[in-house]
Design an enzyme around this catalytic site. Sequence first.
Site, mmCIF file in Angstrom:
data_model
loop_
_atom_site.group_PDB
_atom_site.id
_atom_site.type_symbol
_atom_site.label_atom_id
_atom_site.label_comp_id
_atom_site.label_asym_id
_atom_site.label_seq_id
_atom_site.Cartn_x
_atom_site.Cartn_y
_atom_site.Cartn_z
ATOM 1 N N THR A 20 0.825 -1.209 0.000
ATOM 2 C CA THR A 20 0.000 0.000 0.000
ATOM 3 C C THR A 20 0.860 1.260 0.000
ATOM 4 O O THR A 20 0.555 2.229 -0.703
ATOM 5 C CB THR A 20 -0.973 -0.006 1.191
ATOM 6 O OG1 THR A 20 -1.766 -1.192 1.122
ATOM 7 C CG2 THR A 20 -1.879 1.212 1.181
ATOM 8 N N CYS A 21 1.935 1.232 0.745
ATOM 9 C CA CYS A 21 2.823 2.398 0.820
ATOM 10 C C CYS A 21 3.461 2.679 -0.535
ATOM 11 O O CYS A 21 3.541 3.823 -0.981
ATOM 12 C CB CYS A 21 3.905 2.169 1.866
ATOM 13 S SG CYS A 21 3.261 1.751 3.496
#
EC number: 1.11.1.27
Length: 162
Positions: free
Chosen positions: A47-48
């Site tokens: 996600t990052c």
Amino acid sequence: MIERGNPIPALGVKLVSKTGIEDISSDVLLGQGKVVLFTVPGAFTPTCHVNHLPGFVANAAKLRAAGVDRIVCAAVNDHHVMKAWAEASGALDDIVFLADGNAALAKALGLDRDFSASGMGIRYARTAMIIDNGVVEAVFVEDAPGVNASGAPAILMALEAA
């Protein structure tokens, strides 16, 4: 947890930028001008890497046009990993990276979360902050998985509304 009106604490961190890696105090890095700080659980994590960081890279010019002097990405990773991530993502032209390897700043800000169940240990909560001359103006903490409240579009909206 840090709140609006609180000053940024002074702790030693590593700055990763286009010019290299340097030791710096968090209050110096985050205390000059208008700063957007976004914190992620980890460099290269799905996600990052795919959702959070790219939004800030894509919107860097708009953030600067809205008065932001510096965009900073922080994670509880060592400076070698942060440098590799910054280079791999092509973000160094727009963003500086704060390596908080021991989570000292994460803990001082009250943004530390225990991700031990996922094998990651103590990390940052996914957040973003608007900081003006070392004083927090706004804090946006995600309350569910994903990037919504702490993403670049939400920060742009907050800056434009201010």
